[in-house]
Scaffold this motif. Structure first.
Motif, mmCIF file in Angstrom:
data_model
loop_
_atom_site.group_PDB
_atom_site.id
_atom_site.type_symbol
_atom_site.label_atom_id
_atom_site.label_comp_id
_atom_site.label_asym_id
_atom_site.label_seq_id
_atom_site.Cartn_x
_atom_site.Cartn_y
_atom_site.Cartn_z
ATOM 1 N N GLN A 16 0.347 -1.599 0.105
ATOM 2 C CA GLN A 16 -0.217 -0.963 -0.133
ATOM 3 C C GLN A 16 0.903 1.069 -0.192
ATOM 4 O O GLN A 16 0.325 2.698 -0.103
ATOM 5 N N GLY A 18 3.763 1.349 -1.613
ATOM 6 C CA GLY A 18 4.475 1.997 -2.889
ATOM 7 C C GLY A 18 5.349 0.370 -3.435
ATOM 8 O O GLY A 18 6.550 0.685 -3.897
ATOM 9 N N ARG A 20 7.281 -2.881 -4.223
ATOM 10 C CA ARG A 20 6.667 -3.539 -5.566
ATOM 11 C C ARG A 20 7.950 -5.136 -4.783
ATOM 12 O O ARG A 20 8.564 -5.187 -4.182
ATOM 13 N N GLU A 46 11.900 -0.220 -9.821
ATOM 14 C CA GLU A 46 11.599 0.909 -10.519
ATOM 15 C C GLU A 46 11.574 1.893 -9.137
ATOM 16 O O GLU A 46 11.391 3.027 -8.828
ATOM 17 N N ARG A 69 10.409 -5.876 -15.719
ATOM 18 C CA ARG A 69 9.766 -5.038 -15.361
ATOM 19 C C ARG A 69 8.246 -6.048 -15.266
ATOM 20 O O ARG A 69 8.152 -7.050 -15.938
ATOM 21 N N ALA A 71 4.975 -5.310 -15.355
ATOM 22 C CA ALA A 71 4.954 -6.177 -16.930
ATOM 23 C C ALA A 71 4.916 -6.759 -18.109
ATOM 24 O O ALA A 71 4.510 -7.251 -19.058
ATOM 25 N N ALA A 100 -1.300 -5.423 -6.393
ATOM 26 C CA ALA A 100 -1.071 -4.333 -6.773
ATOM 27 C C ALA A 100 0.166 -4.498 -7.649
ATOM 28 O O ALA A 100 -0.331 -3.161 -9.071
ATOM 29 N N GLU A 101 1.033 -5.190 -8.420
ATOM 30 C CA GLU A 101 1.359 -5.410 -9.166
ATOM 31 C C GLU A 101 0.292 -5.448 -10.758
ATOM 32 O O GLU A 101 0.275 -4.870 -11.904
ATOM 33 N N ALA A 103 -3.013 -4.828 -10.644
ATOM 34 C CA ALA A 103 -4.021 -3.364 -10.738
ATOM 35 C C ALA A 103 -2.667 -2.604 -11.492
ATOM 36 O O ALA A 103 -3.594 -1.933 -12.441
ATOM 37 N N ARG A 104 -1.570 -2.494 -11.810
ATOM 38 C CA ARG A 104 -1.017 -1.487 -12.119
ATOM 39 C C ARG A 104 -1.027 -1.305 -14.242
ATOM 40 O O ARG A 104 -0.985 -0.880 -14.932
ATOM 41 N N ILE A 105 -1.364 -2.749 -14.516
ATOM 42 C CA ILE A 105 -1.096 -3.393 -15.456
ATOM 43 C C ILE A 105 -2.624 -4.073 -15.471
ATOM 44 O O ILE A 105 -3.095 -3.976 -16.822
#
Length: 230
Positions: A16, A18, A20, A46, A69, A71, A100-101, A103-105
């Protein structure tokens, strides 16, 4: 039954805030047997790794600079785990970071693709009030973790596979690949039938005669007080 033993390493403890993923390790089991198929990758997060995470994993920021990464490997990772039962220790931690990962993609939630089993919950049920870390379970269940100086996703997934199989030993482990495999309960029941139906051995005639002669001698010596004849 297809299962995936999964472990991850991260830059810190809270997705939560940030943090990774920096490593994913997976081992495939089919009918509770390792198939030899694995998925393993380091990831460029990153961002910098917290000092505590660096001390636990031994992974340095520079090492991850040329790594893919999330993604870049997401499709391969999801294809590997799709439709399986995923087994992780303190699964909420790993799943939280994977979600969380994802959700980023824009790839949805992990639990929409797989079933998740938490070995920490299993261990707490089986060993209430005791330490149930992976190291503690290895010691308790006789799993050799002497080579685990640092945490690593694939190394820990291998250890967790052994711990999971030991934790759930007896749940259909006999004849893993057979649809008609006997269960442990059936084996115990069959054993009990043997115990309660022993083979009866009857004395031969000469043995009966020898026994009678022995009782007569005792009877004579004790003036008719032989207990076996009363």
């Amino acid at each position: 039954m297809r299962q995936i033993i999964l472990d991850t390493e991260t830059t810190g403890l809270e997705a939560q805030r940030g943090h990774r993923l920096i490593e994913i390790g997976c081992i495939e089991l089919v009918q509770r047997r390792p198939t030899g198929r694995t998925f393993h990758t380091y990831l460029n997060p990153e961002r910098l790794i917290d000092e505590g995470a660096r001390a636990v994993t031994g992974i340095e920021d520079d090492f991850l600079l040329d790594k893919p990464r999330f993604a870049d490997v997401a499709a391969e990772f999801l294809q590997f785990v799709d439709g399986a039962e995923v087994i992780a220790h303190n699964a909420a931690f790993d799943v939280g970071f994977i979600d969380a990962e994802l959700a980023r993609i824009g790839a949805g939630r992990f639990a929409e693709r797989v079933q998740v089993l938490d070995t920490l919950a299993l261990a707490r049920e089986k060993f209430p009030g005791q330490r149930n870390s992976l190291d503690a379970l290895c010691k308790r269940l006789g799993v050799d973790n002497s080579h685990r100086e640092l945490h690593g996703a694939l190394l820990d997934a291998n250890l967790l596979a052994d711990v999971y199989l030991a934790l759930t030993a007896g749940q259909g482990q006999l004849g893993f690949a057979s649809e008609t495999a006997v269960t442990e309960t059936q084996v115990i029941a069959a054993t009990l039938k043997i115990l309660v139906r022993p083979r009866i051995l009857r004395a031969a005639e000469r043995e009966l005669e020898a026994h009678e002669a022995r009782l007569a001698a005792i009877d004579k010596k004790s003036n008719g007080a032989c207990l076996w004849r009363q």
